[in-house]
Write an enzyme that holds these catalytic residues in place. Structure first.
Site, PDB file in Angstrom:
ATOM      1  N   GLU A 130       0.861  -1.269  -0.101  1.00 54.15           N
ATOM      2  CA  GLU A 130       0.019   0.011   0.094  1.00 54.15           C
ATOM      3  C   GLU A 130       0.956   1.042   0.041  1.00 54.15           C
ATOM      4  O   GLU A 130       1.942   1.266   0.789  1.00 54.15           O
ATOM      5  CB  GLU A 130      -0.951  -0.152   1.074  1.00 54.15           C
ATOM      6  CG  GLU A 130      -1.968   1.330   1.183  1.00 54.15           C
ATOM      7  CD  GLU A 130      -2.915   0.978   2.355  1.00 54.15           C
ATOM      8  OE1 GLU A 130      -4.101   1.263   2.091  1.00 54.15           O
ATOM      9  OE2 GLU A 130      -2.422   0.697   3.347  1.00 54.15           O
ATOM     10  N   ASN A 272      -2.944  -7.107   4.527  1.00 56.22           N
ATOM     11  CA  ASN A 272      -2.998  -7.999   3.592  1.00 56.22           C
ATOM     12  C   ASN A 272      -3.957  -9.187   3.840  1.00 56.22           C
ATOM     13  O   ASN A 272      -4.131  -9.639   5.002  1.00 56.22           O
ATOM     14  CB  ASN A 272      -1.674  -8.664   3.439  1.00 56.22           C
ATOM     15  CG  ASN A 272      -0.469  -7.284   3.547  1.00 56.22           C
ATOM     16  OD1 ASN A 272      -0.561  -6.610   2.676  1.00 56.22           O
ATOM     17  ND2 ASN A 272       0.434  -7.632   4.338  1.00 56.22           N
ATOM     18  N   HIS A 302      -7.847  -3.739  14.353  1.00 54.53           N
ATOM     19  CA  HIS A 302      -8.074  -2.661  13.200  1.00 54.53           C
ATOM     20  C   HIS A 302      -8.005  -3.314  12.009  1.00 54.53           C
ATOM     21  O   HIS A 302      -8.525  -3.299  10.838  1.00 54.53           O
ATOM     22  CB  HIS A 302      -6.920  -1.472  13.263  1.00 54.53           C
ATOM     23  CG  HIS A 302      -6.890  -0.547  12.306  1.00 54.53           C
ATOM     24  ND1 HIS A 302      -7.447   0.714  12.283  1.00 54.53           N
ATOM     25  CD2 HIS A 302      -6.475  -0.727  11.104  1.00 54.53           C
ATOM     26  CE1 HIS A 302      -7.240   1.526  11.259  1.00 54.53           C
ATOM     27  NE2 HIS A 302      -6.795   0.621  10.647  1.00 54.53           N
ATOM     28  N   GLU A 303      -6.765  -4.141  11.983  1.00 60.77           N
ATOM     29  CA  GLU A 303      -6.604  -5.008  10.821  1.00 60.77           C
ATOM     30  C   GLU A 303      -7.362  -6.094  10.270  1.00 60.77           C
ATOM     31  O   GLU A 303      -7.552  -6.352   9.445  1.00 60.77           O
ATOM     32  CB  GLU A 303      -5.061  -5.685  10.857  1.00 60.77           C
ATOM     33  CG  GLU A 303      -4.006  -4.661  11.134  1.00 60.77           C
ATOM     34  CD  GLU A 303      -3.951  -3.443  10.182  1.00 60.77           C
ATOM     35  OE1 GLU A 303      -4.274  -3.330   9.031  1.00 60.77           O
ATOM     36  OE2 GLU A 303      -3.455  -2.234  10.729  1.00 60.77           O
TER      37      GLU A 303
END
Length: 862
Positions: A130, A272, A302-303
């Site tokens: 990203e 990812n 969060h991920e």
């Protein structure tokens, strides 16, 4: 890097022309231990809407060996330029492209990062794609709305492990060190991933109530394995799975979930699909406070939230980056606050005291922008991972939830996931779903909150009779002018807030909430609150109680007097945090003198139980004295603060988080001969404080301060590095060397960062951190001119992450003077920087301007 940009218009044109079906990517990483370049072979199958059309595919590589389009070899030298391979004469319908290139390992945290661990001398690789860096590893149509399936085949050195988005092949299926992965579902290029090396692994699973079983993995380097608290990480992860799947009503969309703690990572973590990379500083080598575990848990959640919002359903273009990040931030903190068995039910306190202060700061810079930013190209988005995109957006989502209702919000989200799974969306798709479930028209709300910049200020307007009974209560809203240079106009907005009444309980001495009214504030200067008329006026009136909205809040005179005397006496942590945040904001705005802010903190911090708030106050006080205090009073303020840190350190409960936090605060500011002698004694074991473990990280904190003040030097750094022969030790040593108070040390540090440019990202960051010392202003003064002479060349010649570290980190922010402003203005006028660099330097200039105003206010208060 020149020639690596992509505009929104180019992306839109390419998306109209192409539908991408699949990638087959074959990477030869067998030489990774030695580094250099690696062979990348990519076959892409895609459909074109128009015969004879021309487009391009993205690639950043030292060389291209082969380009074959629909069976015809193209001349690589003529079709490959900058970061693009031109693709002429497409067929209508199905096309096939094969690109073979030599791609480069990096040490910048972008593309395929290569790191050698000094403990075992083994190389460790991971990808970070990203925003636009998959193209550093394989040829790709690098934009989020051209989703495809990805099949990776990787040749790795013997004994290494390869992890990707799809499940890792069984050892029996790996022949000749070639790892063949099954294709992924349809995902965007930027969330594909490869992590390669002799990583240590721990495996478990998530078992859902309906028989669902998701394999879980945690990875780190073997040199960190003894510190890996895998059970705690799995516990947070499982809690997130349960809460998110219930709220989203959509099963986890990928085949497994790995979390990989990787070295020299630029961000906190990256979403990812099924293979989340996380900075390995979250594997704690030494004792940390509970605040660090809370932050790590928020990062993990969060991920995980991104697996649905971002990975399953992805923004069409980077305009909606805010929604991607804000949703993950809001839901991760909501999970911490509300999930059954959570260790951090006070998570909204942490949010109010840390993330929202970041948002308020960002929103007062000349670069302030609407939450839904106008992202014209990649340069725009690369500098837009900011406090507005994350924290203001999450604050506004929190308000939206209060506005439409929690159940209605999540019902809308559920419909959104079902309708757009594995597709791309715009903001209007989510708002439409929320309008459907809530019955609220969000057009006006969206325009006011998402399409305008700036902060509102809310103040109570209260009238009482002779007996202290409220005869009139209203909320007064202001829309201050936007910072000079900012685009747009200030606006009044609709707010959903709670008003809290707090009074001192005579029996306990605590400030307790006696009344709460939740209400809508109109997009007007004055909103009456008739529900509060007729009630006895409390000791404190707190607008935006429970922190539902995003606004600066000011206390009326009587409330401010009570809070000044009793801030630490709030029974609940969130109203305390809101008052602390308001005081900090007033200090930054020059409405509260730095010396008065210091007095306020010292009067209340001893009663503050929330360790995250305590640590925030430590940072804010130090920053206020260093930057916002009248320079003539600064040393006096530092003396008062440093003595206070030592008193609190000695008084703290042995072995407590507060003791550790005060030890670090003392180490950051120790200055007198006696204080530094005591710090030296703590370091070498000649002095002890009961319960304080002077472990590896705390030793470095003590040593770095002793080196920066000239008490210790190179010999001590070498000896400490001998005790800690790790990558973290090397970074600490780099910081300490750059912190030495000599002209020679500064010149050496500057040359290693600005002139050489060979340092890995994490080491460069460490050097910059040591170079900039608040009590070395005279040594740093000559580097202001050097900065302006060098920064544009650095920006044009280095990768984005490396250049941004330098542009922000080495700006002469400590030299708070009109001369610094004038030098910045002259550079902005003559240097012709691109928009991204101009933004970063303008933001830094704004910090100096703010500090000058605050210093004047502090001087006037004397």
């Amino acid at each position: 890097m020149p020639g690596t940009n992509l505009t929104r218009e180019e992306a839109q044109q390419r998306a109209k022309l192409l539908t991408v079906d699949s990638y087959e990517i074959d990477l030869d990483l067998s030489g990774a231990q030695e580094g250099g370049t690696f062979r990348s072979a990519t076959t892409v199958r895609f459909e074109a809407a128009e015969a004879g059309a021309e487009t391009f595919i993205d690639l950043v590589a030292p060389s291209v060996r082969e380009v074959v389009l629909n069976g015809t070899a193209l001349d690589a030298a003529s079709v490959f330029e900058d970061s693009r391979i031109a693709l002429p004469g497409l067929l209508a319908g199905q096309n096939e492209l094969r690109v073979v290139a030599d791609c480069a390992y990096t040490n910048t945290g972008e593309g395929l990062h290569r790191f050698v661990d000094p403990v075992d001398e083994q190389a460790y690789l991971y990808t970070q794609f990203e925003v636009p860096d998959a193209r550093r590893v394989f040829a790709s149509f690098e934009q989020p709305d051209l989703k495809a399936t990805f099949r990776f085949t990787v040749t790795a050195p013997e004994g290494w492990t390869v992890i990707s988005n799809s499940p890792t092949p069984e050892a029996a299926d790996v022949k000749d060190n070639v790892w063949r992965f099954e294709p992924t579902p349809r995902i965007s290029t930027y969330i594909t991933a490869l992590i390669v090396g002799p990583y240590h692994a721990v495996h478990s699973s998530y078992e859902g109530a309906d028989g669902q079983s998701v394999p879980l993995g945690i990875y780190c380097r073997p040199s960190l394995a003894e510190f890996l608290d895998a059970d705690a990480i799995f516990d947070v992860t499982r809690q997130g799975f349960t809460w998110f799947q219930e709220k989203f009503a959509y099963d986890y969309p990928f085949a497994k979930y790995d979390q990989l703690f990787v070295p020299e990572f630029n961000a906190g973590a990256m979403e990812n699909a099924g293979a989340v990379t996380i900075r390995d500083q979250y594997v704690f080598r030494s004792k940390v406070t509970d605040a660090a575990y809370e932050v790590r848990a928020e990062t993990i959640l969060h991920e995980l939230a991104h697996m649905w919002f971002g990975d399953l359903v992805t923004m069409e273009w980077w305009n909606d980056l805010w929604l991607n990040e804000s949703f993950a931030t809001y839901t991760s903190i909501a999970c911490q606050a509300y999930a059954e068995g959570s260790k951090w039910p006070h998570a909204w306190t942490t949010f109010a005291n840390s993330m929202k202060t970041w948002a308020y700061r960002q929103d007062q810079l000349p670069s302030t922008h609407p939450i839904m930013a106008d992202i014209r190209d990649l340069d725009d988005v690369l500098v837009n991972f900011d406090g507005i995109t994350y924290a203001k957006g999450a604050s506004v989502l929190k308000q939206l939830v209060a506005y439409v209702g929690t159940d209605e919000f999540f019902k809308g989200v559920q419909a959104y996931f079902k309708a757009h799974a594995f597709g791309n969306t715009r903001l209007s798709d989510l708002l439409g779903a929320l309008e459907e479930t809530s019955g609220r028209d969000l057009t006006t709300w969206s325009k006011a909150w998402l399409e305008t910049a700036g902060i509102n200020i809310l103040r109570p307007a209260i009238e009482t009779d002779a007996d202290g009974v409220i005869t009139s209560f209203a909320v007064r809203q202001e829309a201050p002018a936007l910072p000079a240079g900012a685009k747009g106009e200030p606006v009044l907005r609709p707010h959903r807030i709670a008003v809290g009444f707090y009074s001192i309980d005579e029996a306990s001495g605590r400030l307790l909430r006696e009344r709460r009214v939740e209400m809508d504030v109109a997009a007007a200067e004055l909103t009456d609150v008739p529900e509060l008329v007729g009630h006895k006026r409390p000791d404190v009136v707190l607008l935006n109680d429970d922190d539902l909205s995003y606004a600066k809040v000011r206390l009326d005179e009587q409330s401010l007097a009570t809070v000044t005397a009793h801030l630490g006496d709030f029974e609940a942590s969130l109203p305390r945090a809101l008052c602390w945040a308001s005081a900090w904001d007033m200090t930054r705005d020059g409405e509260l003198a730095t010396r008065d802010y210091l007095a306020l903190v010292l009067s209340g911090i001893g009663k503050e139980s929330d360790i995250g708030v305590v640590q925030s106050l430590h940072r804010q006080v130090k920053l206020a004295i260093d930057l916002y205090a009248d320079p003539a009073w600064r040393e006096e303020g530092l003396a008062v603060w440093t003595e206070a840190t030592l008193e609190h350190l000695r008084a703290a409960a042995p072995g407590s988080d507060h003791q550790l936090a005060w030890a670090r605060a003392f180490a950051a500011t120790a200055r007198t001969e006696g204080q530094l002698t005591f710090l030296s004694a703590l370091l070498d074991g000649n002095a002890e404080i009961e319960g304080l473990a002077v472990d590896t990280e705390l030793r470095w904190a003590f040593l770095e301060r002793l080196v920066a003040t000239g008490v210790l030097g190179e010999a001590a750094i070498v000896a400490e590095l001998e005790r800690d022969k790790t990558a973290a030790g090397e970074r600490h040593a780099a910081t300490a060397r750059a912190a030495r108070p000599t002209a020679e040390a500064k010149a050496e540090a500057w040359a290693s960062v600005v002139e050489s440019g060979d340092l890995p990202n994490a080491v460069q960051e460490a050097v910059i951190g040591g170079f900039v010392q608040t009590d070395q202003r005279e040594l740093l003064a000559p580097y202001a001119e050097k900065y302006f002479a060098a920064v544009k060349g650095v920006w044009d010649s280095r990768s984005h992450e490396i250049a941004q570290q330098i542009a922000v980190g080495l700006y002469p922010a400590l030299l708070v003077s009109q001369q610094t402003l004038d030098a910045t203005d002259a550079w902005l006028t003559t240097a012709e920087p691109n928009a991204a660099l101009r933004r970063l330097v303008s933001e830094s200039r704004s910090g100096v301007e703010r500090a000058l105003r605050a210093q004047a206010a502090d001087a006037a208060s004397a």
